[in-house]
Design an enzyme around this catalytic site. Structure first.
Site, PDB file in Angstrom:
ATOM      1  N   ASP A  36      79.653  32.735  18.459  1.00 59.96           N
ATOM      2  CA  ASP A  36      78.945  32.423  19.703  1.00 59.96           C
ATOM      3  C   ASP A  36      77.689  31.586  19.473  1.00 59.96           C
ATOM      4  O   ASP A  36      77.123  31.042  20.414  1.00 59.96           O
ATOM      5  CB  ASP A  36      78.583  33.715  20.446  1.00 59.96           C
ATOM      6  CG  ASP A  36      79.834  34.446  20.946  1.00 59.96           C
ATOM      7  OD1 ASP A  36      80.945  34.038  20.553  1.00 59.96           O
ATOM      8  OD2 ASP A  36      79.706  35.420  21.708  1.00 59.96           O
ATOM      9  N   ASP A 287      76.178  -9.071  49.346  1.00 55.16           N
ATOM     10  CA  ASP A 287      76.980  -8.822  48.151  1.00 55.16           C
ATOM     11  C   ASP A 287      77.690  -7.473  48.229  1.00 55.16           C
ATOM     12  O   ASP A 287      78.770  -7.284  47.690  1.00 55.16           O
ATOM     13  CB  ASP A 287      76.094  -8.851  46.903  1.00 55.16           C
ATOM     14  CG  ASP A 287      76.909  -8.641  45.649  1.00 55.16           C
ATOM     15  OD1 ASP A 287      77.529  -9.610  45.203  1.00 55.16           O
ATOM     16  OD2 ASP A 287      76.958  -7.494  45.156  1.00 55.16           O
ATOM     17  N   GLY A 422      81.281  -8.097  43.231  1.00 53.31           N
ATOM     18  CA  GLY A 422      81.973  -8.618  44.397  1.00 53.31           C
ATOM     19  C   GLY A 422      82.698  -9.928  44.135  1.00 53.31           C
ATOM     20  O   GLY A 422      83.899 -10.048  44.352  1.00 53.31           O
ATOM     21  N   LEU A 423      81.981 -10.922  43.611  1.00 51.61           N
ATOM     22  CA  LEU A 423      82.598 -12.227  43.433  1.00 51.61           C
ATOM     23  C   LEU A 423      83.641 -12.217  42.339  1.00 51.61           C
ATOM     24  O   LEU A 423      84.657 -12.883  42.424  1.00 51.61           O
ATOM     25  CB  LEU A 423      81.523 -13.264  43.133  1.00 51.61           C
ATOM     26  CG  LEU A 423      80.884 -13.847  44.392  1.00 51.61           C
ATOM     27  CD1 LEU A 423      79.860 -14.899  44.015  1.00 51.61           C
ATOM     28  CD2 LEU A 423      81.953 -14.441  45.317  1.00 51.61           C
TER      29      LEU A 423
HETATM   30  S1  SF4 Z   1      86.438  34.272  18.782  1.00 48.45           S
HETATM   31 FE1  SF4 Z   1      85.511  33.849  20.772  1.00 48.45          FE
HETATM   32  S2  SF4 Z   1      84.133  35.577  21.096  1.00 48.45           S
HETATM   33 FE2  SF4 Z   1      84.630  35.552  18.933  1.00 48.45          FE
HETATM   34  S3  SF4 Z   1      83.038  34.396  17.959  1.00 48.45           S
HETATM   35 FE3  SF4 Z   1      84.673  32.974  18.396  1.00 48.45          FE
HETATM   36  S4  SF4 Z   1      84.124  32.143  20.398  1.00 48.45           S
HETATM   37 FE4  SF4 Z   1      82.922  33.998  20.137  1.00 48.45          FE
END
Ligand code: SF4
Ligand code: SF4
Lengths: 540, 454
Positions: A36, A287, A422-423
């Protein structure tokens, strides 16, 4: 279980990170596994922040699960406090930690730290990033501003005579779409109008600043997705009125100024007489006539999608053929806006559904997020990004707000530049046969994008893409998008030849219209005649 | 011309007398040599194994990776892939929601539904990986059972396998290890009568794979295969006469699985740099009885080419001090290459996990008392890094810009994983990756350094 290819929003704890990272003196301890920590790169790479987000992750592992993950969490909180000495902390769990139920709030309050520690409950399996940001901001505001709330029923003290009215700007966060520049633009605008900004929050605010939110006369909700729950609470608790008009576009900015002036009890007329944007004249200048009724598909977060659709229709004279959002929380507002434009709102966070809807509408311009940029690229349709989710290019070096009068200037350029001038468009129409106008060579403004695609099955020939949007999707994707025409009439050789005289970037539309016309009129074989009958029928 | 000192161990790895070495390092992990190995526990700043999907789905061209996880997992892959949407990618996430957790929906039924929808959309798929995540593991979804069940329904068109890329069990490149290990039980069996064959294990860029294929062919090694193959149907077969060479240093479980099928590992350093590549090829040559002069003849020109292209960066990099944060497990072989072929000084070599046996050859080649830190406590490590003031830091994307802002030059480690760097022809490119931050610094006006950021 939902099959998801790309997501518009991250999990709710990423929303909490956007709050903490935007603030000063705040630290976030997140009970989460190591993977994470990827979320750091959103801030350091995409937003190019020069500091790590103020987030400590416990990074528990499988072997910790049998043991004491609670103790691991507590020591992480203790260490983070010692190391970073924040003025306040937020604590919470990511999706995995939510399952192991360690109660970050209880565990951290047991540590008796000498600062406010604000527990967050962000249900990862129900909610998403913007909700998480809004909930986090609301919790922070309640805990930190709550102690200075007046007694219930007490009326707000009158502003001292001669004092300028003041307000808070609520909603800007880290990783927000142009938040940095919007805040600058709106602060300047308010200053010229005679209104002082008390606190900007969460971006740039410290916990001490949050504690003095109640001192302002009123609140401006710049980004309702993030600030609305907190602003509603402030209204209830401190009696601070809300300004909810989003100042995107000339009309909306003027309405915003009027609303602010009314609430602040000042006269907006002199300001409005003086301030303006180049957009109105640019749009009226000849324009721009080529913009007339160009088909535009708008998708993004609710605030930006609604505002940009209005601007596109009312201030550029484009035709909104699709309007949608991934923010389900604001589905009602988007539906109302869609009704104004006579289209049905698309409320979806399913990227594939959005892609199919865009292809179905054959827009000539797509205004969306980074996701729609990719869809448009594949369909060979010009596109501009007007909303999060963001990428590096959405943090331009130059000043480029979306809001206020300067924001309107920026938006004029943003929306118009992806289109051919445009042109240029006229010349291509007239001198289609010119040996240098080659089919399959992308106009200069589309080049580069397509040539980079490493995917072998991705269709890179612009001609093909433009010629049949649906077919391009099928080719690029193996995507069973339904072809709209049930039975397709056959083309005579002459009609095909005539069709090829039409510039490639409108040829797809001509082919579709002709086939649609043939279908509706039960014409089985399309001749040159049919082609021109259809042209007369659909003529714009 | 040749700024690279002749590698001391090169001789011992030559086919003629290398048999002993090979044996000794397959039987036991030698003492870690002169390096100082410390381990550290604390906050990690490394991706989880799901990240491997970003390159594996390009490598195996008819495979699909279905993560069974949360919105976080989906967001991680998307962020690691950089929202670079090519065509519809061959990966997706089945996001577990409240209904699944509350038991309102049966997880297995849900999974079947999602998989069937996927197969309908993508009839071209031959191989489907169900990839476990932290949430799927914590709530104990048995993906191996699910894979068996789905395989039964979908075979022969699609084979379904399962592995875990979860962050509670795997870091970054370990996801590839888990993926390849899951392929091994399904490899076709070879008998003891099959000819001796060589299997190269670990995902390599296709171009690199082709170069190695040519080199082995020129040496006269007839039966060479690569795991993973580019297509599900082309996965190699395996048996007691299979000898395998690891192309990547993070393949612990895969190696174990291969050995359970009777394959024997050839001990070698990893094919990074001219020296590493030579030794790696030499291990195969020795095992397959390639005559020394033939080996010389085949490798001489590309090796010299590699040495020349590496030497180009020697002056710029030698004596520069480098500090590795743990990330891909490629740190130790990289450090060996940088110290021996480019003269860089190793301040600290962090690695998320150190497989002492697979890295025995590498460890022995490091300068004495190199500090290797296994595991991580990112704040402590940042303190050490700041105190040491290295010239270059190799680190993840979350740390790079903040360190640059402090005036410390960085190289993002993920680039080392996403760039073809193995083999002779890429040795110069590998050196260039490390030289680039210095080149860039020289190009940019010094005025830029004083101007504060954002
Ligand atoms: S598997 Fe999913 S929840 Fe686990 S660390 Fe990786 S991203 Fe995060
Ligand atoms: S463009 Fe995006 S994905 Fe690519 S390196 Fe930069 S931040 Fe990462």
């Amino acid at each position: 279980m939902q099959l998801t290819v790309w997501t518009y929003e991250g999990p709710p704890h990423v929303g909490a990170m956007r709050i903490a990272t935007g603030m000063k003196g705040m630290h976030y301890v997140l009970h989460a596994p190591q993977g994470d920590t990827y979320a750091d790169l959103l801030f350091t790479m995409i937003e190019r922040r020069d500091q790590r987000p103020p987030v400590t992750y416990t990074t528990f592992q499988a072997r910790d699960l049998g043991g004491d993950t609670a103790e691991l969490f507590q020591s992480a909180v203790r260490d983070a406090y010692e190391r970073f000495r924040p003025q306040a902390m937020i604590v919470g769990a990511s999706c995995t930690a939510e399952l192991i139920q360690d109660d970050p709030g209880g565990l951290s309050s047991a540590l008796n730290l000498p600062i406010p520690v604000i527990p967050l409950e962000l249900p990862s399996y129900q909610k998403k990033e913007n909700w998480g940001a809004a909930e986090t901001f609301y919790r922070i505001v309640r805990v930190l501003a709550g102690p200075s709330a007046p007694a219930p029923g007490a009326s707000r003290p009158e502003r001292a005579a001669g004092a300028r009215p003041s307000c808070n700007l609520l909603g800007p966060t880290a990783l927000g779409f142009r938040h940095r520049d919007d805040v600058t633009e709106i602060t300047r605008l308010l200053d010229r109008l005679g209104v002082t900004v008390n606190v900007v929050a969460p971006m740039g605010a410290s916990p001490a600043d949050i504690a003095r939110l109640g001192e302002a006369d009123f609140n401006i909700v710049l980004y309702p997705e993030i600030a609305l729950p907190a602003a509603n609470w402030l209204q209830k608790t401190f009696g601070q009125p809300l300004v909810k008009t989003t100042p995107i576009g000339v009309g909306a900015t003027r309405a915003f100024v009027t609303e602010v002036a009314r609430i602040a009890g000042i006269d907006a007329a002199p300001f409005l007489a003086e301030e303006s944007s180049r957009l109105p004249w640019y749009s009226r200048s000849v324009d721009s006539t080529y913009l007339t009724n160009k088909r535009v598909f708008v998708f993004g977060d609710a605030t930006h999608a609604i505002a940009i659709a209005d601007l596109a229709a009312n201030e550029l004279g484009l035709k909104v053929v699709g309007l949608g959002t991934y923010s389900r929380e604001f589905a009602r507002e988007v539906r109302e806006a869609a009704a104004r434009h006579g289209v049905e709102a698309l409320i979806s966070d399913d990227y594939l559904e959005v892609e199919a809807k865009i292809a179905e509408q054959h827009p000539e311009l797509v205004l969306g997020t980074q996701m729609e940029r990719h869809i448009a690229k594949r369909l060979g349709v010009p596109c501009a990004v007007i909303s999060a989710p963001v990428h590096v290019q959405d943090f331009p070096a130059r000043y480029s707000p979306q809001m206020g009068f300067e924001g309107a200037n920026v938006l004029f350029d943003t929306l118009v530049h992806p289109l051919m001038m445009g042109l240029e468009e006229h010349l291509l129409h007239m001198f289609k046969g010119d040996f240098e106008f080659k089919d399959g060579i992308a106009p200069s403004h589309l080049r580069g994008e397509g040539s980079r695609q490493p995917e072998p099955q991705a269709e890179t020939q612009v001609e093909r893409q433009a010629e049949s949007a649906e077919a391009a999707i099928v080719v690029a994707n193996d995507h069973p998008a339904k072809l709209s025409a049930a039975t397709v009439a056959t083309w005579t050789q002459d009609a095909e030849k005539e069709l090829r005289k039409i510039p490639f970037f409108v040829r797809g539309k001509a082919r579709r219209n002709t086939e649609l016309f043939a279908n509706e009129n039960h014409v089985a074989v399309i001749t040159v005649e049919t082609l021109y009958d259809a042209k007369a029928h659909f003529g714009r | 011309m040749n700024a690279v000192p002749p590698p001391a161990t090169l001789k011992s790895a030559m086919p003629a007398d290398s048999q002993l070495d090979v044996l000794s390092c397959t039987t036991a992990a030698p003492a870690a040599g002169p390096a100082i190995i410390q381990s550290e526990r604390g906050q990690r700043a490394v991706f989880c194994g799901l990240t491997g999907i970003v390159w594996l789905h390009r490598k195996i061209q008819d495979a699909f990776f279905l993560v069974v996880g949360s919105r976080t997992c989906a967001h991680l892959i998307q962020s690691a892939a950089g929202v670079m949407i090519f065509a519809e990618p061959r990966f997706a996430t089945a996001i577990i929601d409240e209904r699944d957790l509350a038991g309102i929906a049966d997880i297995n039924d849900e999974l079947d539904r999602v998989v069937n929808r996927l197969i309908e959309r993508r009839p071209d798929l031959k191989l489907l990986f169900l990839v476990g995540s932290c949430p799927s593991e914590v709530i104990k979804i048995d993906l191996s059972r699910a894979a068996l069940r789905l395989s039964r329904d979908l075979m022969p068109n699609v084979r379904v396998l399962a592995y875990s890329g979860s962050g509670i069990e795997t870091t970054f490149t370990q996801g590839e290890d888990a993926c390849l290990a899951s392929l091994v039980p399904g490899l076709a069996a070879e008998t003891a009568a099959a000819p001796k064959s060589l299997m190269v294990v670990g995902a390599l860029a296709d171009a690199v794979e082709d170069q190695f294929r040519r080199l082995f062919a020129d040496m006269g090694i007839a039966h060479v295969s690569f795991l993973p193959a580019r297509h599900a149907a082309d996965m190699p077969s395996i048996g007691p006469n299979t000898r395998y060479l690891l192309a990547q240093p993070f393949l612990t479980d895969t190696a174990r699985a291969l050995e359970e099928r009777g394959a024997v590992r050839l001990c070698a350093p990893f094919p990074l740099g001219a020296e590493g590549t030579t030794e790696w090829l030499a291990a195969a040559a020795a095992e397959f009885g390639v005559a020394p002069d033939r080996f010389e003849a085949v490798t001489d020109a590309p090796r010299q080419r590699a040495e020349r292209s590496v030497a180009r960066y020697h002056e710029r990099l030698s004596t520069k001090r480098i500090f590795f944060f743990p990330d891909s497990q490629l740190e130790v072989p990289m450090a060996r290459f940088l110290s021996r072929e480019l003269g860089m000084q190793l301040v600290e070599v962090g690695t998320p996990y150190l497989h002492r046996q697979h890295l025995a050859g590498e460890l022995a080649m490091l300068p004495s008392s190199t500090l290797i830190v296994e595991g991580q406590d990112v704040d402590q490590q940042l303190d050490r890094c700041r105190a040491a003031k290295p010239d270059l830091v190799v680190c993840g994307l979350g740390l790079a810009n903040p360190l640059e802002a402090e005036g410390i030059a960085t190289k993002w480690s993920i680039e080392l994983v996403f760039t073809p760097v193995q083999g002779y022809e890429q040795a110069g490119d590998l050196a260039e990756l490390f030289a680039r931050p210095f080149v860039r610094k020289q190009l940019l006006s010094p005025m830029l350094e004083d101007a504060s950021c954002s």
